[in-house]
Design a protein around this motif. Structure first.
Motif, PDB file in Angstrom:
ATOM      1  N   TRP A   1       0.826  -1.216   0.000  1.00  0.00           N
ATOM      2  CA  TRP A   1       0.000   0.000   0.000  1.00  0.00           C
ATOM      3  C   TRP A   1       0.853   1.256   0.000  1.00  0.00           C
ATOM      4  O   TRP A   1       0.526   2.255  -0.650  1.00  0.00           O
TER       5      TRP A   1
ATOM      6  N   GLU B   1      -8.005   0.111  -6.211  1.00  0.00           N
ATOM      7  CA  GLU B   1      -8.540   1.132  -5.304  1.00  0.00           C
ATOM      8  C   GLU B   1      -7.573   2.296  -5.130  1.00  0.00           C
ATOM      9  O   GLU B   1      -7.980   3.451  -5.084  1.00  0.00           O
TER      10      GLU B   1
ATOM     11  N   GLN C   1      -6.346  -5.821  -6.522  1.00  0.00           N
ATOM     12  CA  GLN C   1      -7.478  -5.061  -5.980  1.00  0.00           C
ATOM     13  C   GLN C   1      -7.017  -3.805  -5.250  1.00  0.00           C
ATOM     14  O   GLN C   1      -7.652  -2.750  -5.335  1.00  0.00           O
ATOM     15  N   ALA C   2      -5.918  -3.921  -4.522  1.00  0.00           N
ATOM     16  CA  ALA C   2      -5.384  -2.749  -3.821  1.00  0.00           C
ATOM     17  C   ALA C   2      -4.965  -1.685  -4.838  1.00  0.00           C
ATOM     18  O   ALA C   2      -5.230  -0.495  -4.648  1.00  0.00           O
TER      19      ALA C   2
ATOM     20  N   TRP D   1      -5.027  -9.901  -4.250  1.00  0.00           N
ATOM     21  CA  TRP D   1      -5.109  -8.795  -3.294  1.00  0.00           C
ATOM     22  C   TRP D   1      -4.384  -7.574  -3.843  1.00  0.00           C
ATOM     23  O   TRP D   1      -4.901  -6.450  -3.797  1.00  0.00           O
TER      24      TRP D   1
END
Lengths: 430, 430
Positions: free
Chosen positions: A175, A212, A208-209, A205
């Motif tokens: 992130w 977003e 998808q991160a 994951w």
């Protein structure tokens, strides 16, 4: 409420399959497969696993029985109706019906061919032999299985919360990388990390991160299954295996010199737009471009996959200029060993001079460096390459001599034929 | 497989209740409640919410309707059969039947009394009035609800992955703290973080992480519901509200001076062992110990909840020595504003001199400092205290003048009666 049926169903699994779909693979594999299916359906090839990171003793870490179970499971897979529908119906780069009916019919009925597995010292010898369109589809699932079995081996025995915190750390790291990239204006980035992912779920994951965290910048994933599941674009064009096999099939030096252009001539017929991306480094970028026919300069872009990326991009820009093309209308795709710093640096360096795009691989989907003792989850350099075609060894030179492959004498011959001089060696991290 | 029934059931919720059980509260509240139920059942008290962190505008952050729904939901709760069985049957500190039958029968039939809620500026005035055993049980759920509604208000609008990474960061932080404490030999640590937790689920996570990460050192939680669910020990003894209310009920200065000892005389009758813990700071530790009857020196330990903790522990050690007790057989419980550094420092400082135990609160269950913009999830200092008893204001002095409570003239009177001189102010963080 516990869903009793789910619990009971889960208990009936013999194994926890890593690859559960034939489209859990890179999009360019399917594009290339269709091209091969049309142009070289009868070529016999051998693909072989190569662990460039000898310090990772795969055969000590991974149980041979488990590996066989996973590979056998992949051989049991066929294309599902939904997957077929998605491939047939999808719009890729704005074009419908990317995949022809004859290819889809063949693909729908295909099972992956047999494999040969043998332990040699602390490594596995894993090879696939047969007709090119079938064998080539082993590359990505074979790598995914080995990578994830290695992850599982390291994770086994960790506590529940220790595991949760491990993933918490990896998530935080991913992130933070995404957050840094958010500041870049006009960034174009895709996930290219299937082959060396920590695991399927982790790749999913990360995708998808990125969806977003980088709206507008994250343009898709190379993984067809995840693209389908997450309703985003599947990304990819072509790879080294095409010129490598075409070159091995060539008779004599003259045909050899022509082979990389034959590949792209076949490609040119089928594709346009964003699919017309040159991968020029198989036998040295400079020589490839110097000798390229003019129609190649009309292609949309160039992918830089070895050597110093900035130098490669400058070479491309100069080449386009020399052929009377406007580089600001062209695209450079960087896809070699990228991480945040490098992406930011390259993005800023070429802003306004050429359109750039980034295929972020291993360090997106497998950055578990320093998260467990002995760095036992660090990504490593595992590849699965075409090593023979119709009985002849393949050769790859690339712009980094440390990525060269093939018998010594053949490497020398290819260097001569393609006019490759001194090269600068760079460390191959992933 | 989707569990359809669960989905449908979940959709039928009117609210997502924060406090779902009357034993989602601190164990010492129930111990004290039983003592009050026996000794002062008719005392009328007022408890009031006090936000010491005025910069957190609770009434702007939290919707009044939502707050009322949560408080009303708590009023609808009664003790379940399983909770009652657990309280009646459990062994606390090796003793069975800690809770008497008459108390349990009363508790099983009790609903929490009405509340009074009013917005005043950007804060809420929230008060509870009625008989002491009932009203006192509001303290912890009222705080939990306000803390978690504030968390929810800040988290609302965050993306799915942004949220996941937020918790990933908080997990990593908690786990790193736990890992540092693992190196301490003979550590005894419990979770005291119910009242100022980020949320119920987060407290439950922290407890489980501590169970896995600190085997042998993590001895339990103050939260009865989590103790029951995770099958660990419920921890706690008594708190300031006992001497505060006893003192407010006292007639004249002589009774006032005696009140804190009356509390412990009542306690002495009922409890022994680890439940005989002195909380000496309500009206100044030094004076309390100087004037204490000899039987108190026979108690198991002292809890340090204000002032400089090392100084408090030295005071306790010196007092035990002066009364002919062996401090190495005594226990000092630290419970004020602890975090890893402080725990390590105190543990090492007193090793071999006295048995130590740590009640880790807010910075275990709510360390979300600097994890979101404007530090909007940082824990803050919210309390819910007995402010009146039978119409008379209560007073707390403590060893930190910044924690003092009560009307000015009464504070002066208490200081005179208890012989409290100059005090050193310390910042109240949480």
């Amino acid at each position: 409420m516990v869903d009793i049926a789910t619990r009971v169903y889960n208990h009936s699994f013999k194994i926890d399959p890593i690859v559960r779909s034939l489209i859990d693979t890179d999009f360019y594999k399917l594009l290339m497969c269709q091209s091969v299916f049309r142009n070289k359906p009868d070529a016999q090839v051998t693909f072989s696993l190569i662990n460039r990171s000898k310090h990772v003793p795969l055969a000590d870490l991974i149980d041979e029985g488990e590996l066989r179970e996973q590979l056998d499971h992949i051989r049991s897979l066929t294309l599902s109706r939904g997957e077929s529908t998605w491939l047939r119906g999808n719009t890729f780069y704005g074009k419908r019906q990317m995949f022809r009916s004859d290819f889809m019919e063949w693909f729908e009925n295909m099972h992956l061919p047999a494999y040969h597995l043998e332990r040699v010292g602390d490594q596995y010898e894993l090879t696939f032999e047969g007709s090119w369109p079938e064998v080539m589809l082993w590359e990505i699932p074979a790598l995914s299985v080995l990578m994830e079995l290695r992850s599982r081996a390291v994770l086994r025995g960790m506590g529940k919360f220790e595991l949760q915190v491990l993933y918490a750390r990896a998530m935080t790291r991913a992130w933070e990388k995404i957050a840094r990239l958010r500041t870049l204006d006009g960034l174009r980035l895709a996930d290219f990390g299937t082959r060396r992912r920590h695991s399927y779920l982790w790749q999913d994951w990360c995708v998808q991160a990125a969806m977003e965290g980088l709206p507008g910048s994250f343009v898709g994933t190379s993984n067809c299954h995840i693209a389908m599941k997450r309703d985003i674009e599947a990304i990819g064009t072509n790879a080294h295996e095409l010129p490598m096999v075409y070159a091995a099939l060539a008779q004599g030096d003259a045909e050899l010199a022509q082979a990389p252009y034959d590949v792209l001539a076949d490609w040119h017929e089928e594709h346009d737009g964003n699919l017309r991306i040159i991968l020029p480094d198989t036998y040295g970028t400079q020589g490839f471009l110097d000798n390229a026919p003019d129609w190649l300069a009309g292609w949309t872009g160039i992918r830089i996959d070895s050597g110093d990326p900035a130098t490669g991009a400058e070479t491309a820009i100069n080449w386009w200029k020399s052929r009377g093309e406007d580089p600001t209308q062209k695209m450079v795709i960087f896809s070699d060993g990228l991480d945040t710093d490098k992406i930011i640096e390259l993005h800023q360096q070429f802003a306004g001079r050429v359109r750039t795009s980034f295929g972020w691989g291993t360090l997106l989907t497998n950055d578990f460096r320093d998260l467990v003792p002995d760095n036992a989850l660090a990504p490593f350099s595992l590849v699965c390459k075409a090593v023979k075609a119709n009985g002849r060894a393949t050769v790859k030179l690339s712009d980094n001599p440390n990525k060269a492959m093939g018998p010594k004498d053949e490497i020398a011959r290819y260097k001569r034929v393609f006019g490759v001089g001194e090269q600068v060696g760079m460390e191959v991290v992933v």
